[in-house]
Design a protein around this motif. Structure first.
Motif, mmCIF file in Angstrom:
data_model
loop_
_atom_site.group_PDB
_atom_site.id
_atom_site.type_symbol
_atom_site.label_atom_id
_atom_site.label_comp_id
_atom_site.label_asym_id
_atom_site.label_seq_id
_atom_site.Cartn_x
_atom_site.Cartn_y
_atom_site.Cartn_z
ATOM 1 N N PHE A 146 0.846 -1.185 0.000
ATOM 2 C CA PHE A 146 0.000 0.000 0.000
ATOM 3 C C PHE A 146 0.887 1.242 0.000
ATOM 4 N N THR A 151 -3.929 9.586 3.527
ATOM 5 C CA THR A 151 -4.636 8.718 2.587
ATOM 6 C C THR A 151 -3.832 7.440 2.366
ATOM 7 N N THR A 171 -3.670 3.888 0.223
ATOM 8 C CA THR A 171 -4.174 3.260 -1.001
ATOM 9 C C THR A 171 -3.551 1.879 -1.168
#
Length: 423
Positions: A225, A329, A331
């Motif tokens: 990630f 954030t 991802t």
């Protein structure tokens, strides 16, 4: 003196296999570029060898054309022209053998190649990563080991098996982008009718990555990630900027804590692999190159290698919770699953007998981790992983010869009525 890169369909000899490998190396199929030309050549060669073809293509994230190929050669007398439900049923009852390879290679910007005294090249000045150099015992070139040598060996093995002897299908699958996230195999699984036929047949499935002809029954998967922090650029002498690194620092502390846990927690380890850990790896960059601008962004990445009975879901969940708390954030990066076939299964023992080698696990990943619908997967191929991705990549001609012999025996064992007698 060098071999010509123009290679006719393989005839089963080692000289023919080397010529085929030279041709395959001549295609500069680095993952950042298109692999359409090399797949077209493979398709034409397989068609000449009596295979029915399915092609599937896509454009990668940069708009570059990529190609996958599924080919099957059914027993003589079986319809070869149009895929059909009847042919799928026939394949299911005689499962056969499938071989998987990728036609992309890693970059070769710092290529060194073969030692100069050993060159047998008509034009030494033209020698480079995509101009194969053949010595007495090796073939040098980008992809020679990973994994164009393996494909050359399988094509030569198929050439040794008369279609009139076949009682079960032979499948050959060529994918794109294995080196950059298995994108080709993922597209194949989702979009290729030929692969759907293969899945219905569920043949013995060989991923031909370099293993020195050892039988790999399990490998790790790979996941990861990214974490993104956003601030505001400003002159460092003012209060206008917001340094993106300030929110990232506690995130990095968490990533380090998780990394240490993977090394200390026995529940996150599997001694069947070496190393037995998730190989948690991470890095960070704020993309700054001057000291008088406040960094406006900071990006971290994490990569880890899952095992059949060990994943990192709980660790990722903790990382996600920390990122949310810090206003960052996170991802996910999709990779592939681990591959696992019971080491006591018949397919592993049969391949050990055929190859005359040992069974083992490895910690790298292959397209096999994407092919989970197939029930009997192993990894076996000529060449050593130690030579893959190097500045002087090569494959030993002895390994190439052993690969042809092993693949031929496997094809005869699973695709003809005469099972190979093995020592």
């Amino acid at each position: 003196m060098s071999h010509s890169i123009e290679a006719p369909p393989p005839d089963g000899t080692i000289a023919s296999a080397i010529a085929t490998l030279e041709k395959l190396i001549s295609f500069p199929s680095v993952s950042a570029t298109s692999n359409v030309d090399i797949n077209d050549w493979c398709a034409a060669t397989l068609a000449q060898m009596g295979f029915t073809l399915w092609r599937s293509g896509y454009r990668d994230g940069r708009g570059v054309r990529k190609a996958n190929l599924v080919a099957v050669r059914n027993p003589a007398g079986t319809e070869q022209h149009e895929p059909s439900a009847d042919r799928s049923a026939a394949a299911s009852s005689h499962q056969g053998l499938a071989y998987f390879c990728h036609t992309d290679v890693v970059p070769a910007k710092k290529w060194v190649g073969a030692p100069a005294p050993s060159y047998r090249c008509a034009d030494e000045a033209a020698a480079g990563p995509f101009a194969a150099v053949v010595t007495e015992d090796r073939v040098y070139g980008r992809g020679a080991c990973d994994m164009k040598g393996s494909l050359a060996a399988m094509l030569s093995a198929v050439a040794r098996v008369d279609v009139r002897q076949q009682t079960a299908p032979i499948w050959i699958v060529c994918t794109a982008d294995e080196e950059v996230g298995f994108s080709g195999a993922k597209h194949l699984v989702d979009h290729c009718d030929g692969y759907r036929e293969l899945v219905r047949a569920d043949p013995v499935s060989v991923i031909g990555e370099p293993t020195e002809m050892n039988v790999v029954y399990a490998h790790k998967g790979i996941q990861g990630f990214t974490v993104h922090s956003r601030g505001r650029a400003g002159h460092s002498a003012t209060n206008f900027g917001i340094n993106a690194n300030e929110a990232m620092v506690p995130m990095l502390v968490k990533l380090l804590e998780l990394c240490q846990r993977t090394r200390d927690d026995a529940g996150l380890q599997d001694d069947r692999f070496d190393p037995p850990v998730l190989s948690w790896n991470f890095g960070v960059s704020d993309h700054s190159n001057v000291v008088n601008i406040t960094p406006e962004r900071s990006d971290a990445w994490v990569s880890f290698r899952t095992m059949p009975e060990v994943d990192a879901a709980e660790l990722v969940a903790e990382a996600e919770a920390t990122a949310r708390r810090l206003g960052l954030t996170l991802t996910p990066i999709a990779g592939c699953d681990p591959l696992w076939t019971d080491p006591d299964s018949e397919i592993v023992s049969q391949f050990q007998s055929i190859a005359g080698t040992q069974s083992q696990t490895v910690c790298y990943a292959t397209d096999g981790g994407v092919l989970g619908e197939l029930s009997r997967r192993i990894v076996i191929g000529p060449g050593s992983i130690a030579q893959a991705h190097t500045v002087d990549e090569w494959i030993a001609i002895d390994q190439l010869s052993r690969g042809i012999d092993c693949y031929e025996k496997a094809l005869r064992h699973w695709c003809t009525p005469v099972a190979q007698a093995v020592a």
